[in-house]
Scaffold this active site. Structure first.
Site, mmCIF file in Angstrom:
data_model
loop_
_atom_site.group_PDB
_atom_site.id
_atom_site.type_symbol
_atom_site.label_atom_id
_atom_site.label_comp_id
_atom_site.label_asym_id
_atom_site.label_seq_id
_atom_site.Cartn_x
_atom_site.Cartn_y
_atom_site.Cartn_z
ATOM 1 N N SER A 249 13.730 -9.149 -26.903
ATOM 2 C CA SER A 249 14.551 -8.321 -27.964
ATOM 3 C C SER A 249 15.521 -7.332 -27.246
ATOM 4 C CB SER A 249 13.375 -7.412 -28.528
ATOM 5 O OG SER A 249 13.876 -6.967 -29.911
ATOM 6 N N HIS A 392 9.247 -13.161 -33.963
ATOM 7 C CA HIS A 392 9.838 -12.273 -32.902
ATOM 8 C C HIS A 392 8.829 -11.858 -31.999
ATOM 9 C CE1 HIS A 392 13.280 -9.851 -31.398
ATOM 10 N NE2 HIS A 392 12.221 -8.707 -31.359
#
Length: 413
Positions: A249, A392
């Site tokens: 991320s 994610h």
């Protein structure tokens, strides 16, 4: 929200491939004066131009290694992970003073003798979250609010809460060391005017808010990764020429910038890094430059704000960030449910960096390589990519593919 945090697809943004605007990508092999970079010995000067452009327009500038920096080992456990590993905690005193800015590294290495290749990455909530080990110290720096924190301070409740993202035993079993540092040790992740973390160590006396091209938090975190590598170079159990830098991320954006600014990293790995990371900014798919600069004004340099809703004016794009790793190896990974990070834009970005790899003697992907389906990694000479099913996240599947890639790059059986 960060890249993919909490919501896979925040409303009001484009997730339709048919609505991606038309754009022309800048050519990484066209120099600023318009000349063509046609030979490998011309790449260093072009690389310097690209690095300067990213420093000026996106991430900002960082200082070099502090002259007075020092290290101290604060704990060692010789029989960690059921006797397969040695676990150490190391303080990196960035100004050489225990009362000054510092970061604590957690290091696991195989218990057997020898120099071991390593993975290095930052973690989000503290070293104690990567393993449920009561002997791992709690961070004393700022931590994100959530499970295992109270008032931005870590608590014992967080121990092991991120262990699925750091499958240490699997990595030790493959013969790799793993080093991690809490990113809040380096710089807290909120817009504080750059008055906390390591930024006061950077600015000259009397400086206030940094200039437009001074480094933001991503530059600070990347700088911290280089300082961690400074320590690993002194550790006789680590093969410091085989250290892969990795991040997930916003920390994937960070690992890419660390790999661009520090050529000592042998492999550069981006996990779901999205906008400002591996994804092409001009696509305006999922998170956009304006959104990221508005939500996280401290991440990039102030000059990056010029490109809010103005991506085509950027003199560079993120495929050129990936190209800055060449001829070292680079790996990009995406997730099917993480459209916010633009998986297709991440793959296309890596594919657009391949001409630089070929110029430097690496074949990259095969001609005409299409974006692969889920769970079908594609590996070329110097480059790798996979699209994982799911959200994610950073998973053991991702780590296994990174270790497979490292085995190939290092010629390990």
């Amino acid at each position: 929200l960060g890249t993919g945090d909490l919501l896979a697809q925040p409303k009001g943004f484009n997730y339709d491939e048919a609505k991606v605007p038309k754009f022309d990508l800048p050519d990484p092999l066209q120099a600023n004066d318009g000349s063509r970079v046609a030979k490998a010995d011309q790449w260093p000067s072009r690389r310097a131009e690209l690095l300067e452009l990213f420093e000026q327009h996106v991430y900002g500038r960082s200082p070099g290694r502090p002259e007075k920096m020092s290290f101290r080992v604060v704990s060692t456990k010789d029989d960690a992970l059921d006797g397969t590993a040695v676990r150490q905690e190391v303080d990196i005193l960035l100004a050489g003073d225990p009362s000054g800015p510092q970061m604590r590294m957690l290091l696991y290495r195989p218990a057997r003798a020898g120099k071991h290749p390593a993975f290095l990455g930052l973690n989000f909530s503290g070293n104690h979250t990567v393993q449920a080990d009561p002997e791992i110290s709690l961070p004393t720096s700022w931590v994100r609010e959530g499970r295992g924190s109270k008032g931005n301070r870590a608590t014992d409740e967080g121990r092991g809460s991120a262990a699925t993202r750091w499958p240490m035993k699997a990595m030790i079993d493959r013969g790799y060391a793993v080093a991690t540092i809490h990113y809040g040790d380096i710089d807290p992740d909120f817009d504080d005017g750059f008055k906390n973390g390591i930024h006061p160590l950077w600015w000259k006396a009397g400086d206030g808010r940094p200039r437009g091209d001074d480094g933001g938090s991503i530059a600070a975190w990347a700088w911290g990764l280089s300082r961690a590598l400074d320590y690993l170079e002194t550790d006789e159990s680590i093969d410091a020429k085989r250290v892969a830098v990795l991040g997930h991320s916003r920390l994937g954006k960070t690992s890419l910038w660390a790999g661009a600014t520090d050529t000592r990293f042998a492999i550069v790995i981006s996990n779901n890094s999205g906008c400002g990371g591996a994804a092409i900014s001009r696509r305006r798919f999922g998170e956009t430059v304006q959104r990221i600069n508005t939500s996280f004004p401290h991440w990039f340099c102030d000059n990056f704000n010029q490109y809010n809703d103005n991506e085509n004016a950027l003199p560079i794009d993120q495929h050129e960030l990936l190209a800055l790793a060449a001829p070292r190896a680079v790996y990009v990974a995406s997730a099917t449910e993480d459209q916010w990070a633009d998986p297709r834009g991440e793959f296309l970005s890596l594919a657009a960096a391949v001409p630089v790899y070929r110029l430097l003697g690496k074949s990259g992907f095969a001609d005409g390589q299409e974006m692969p389906g889920p769970m079908q990694p594609v590996i070329g000479d110097g480059v790798g990519y996979h699209l994982r099913e799911g959200k994610h996240d950073l998973t053991e599947y991702d780590w296994q593919r990174y270790m497979d890639f490292a085995d190939r790059v290092y010629g390990r059986k």
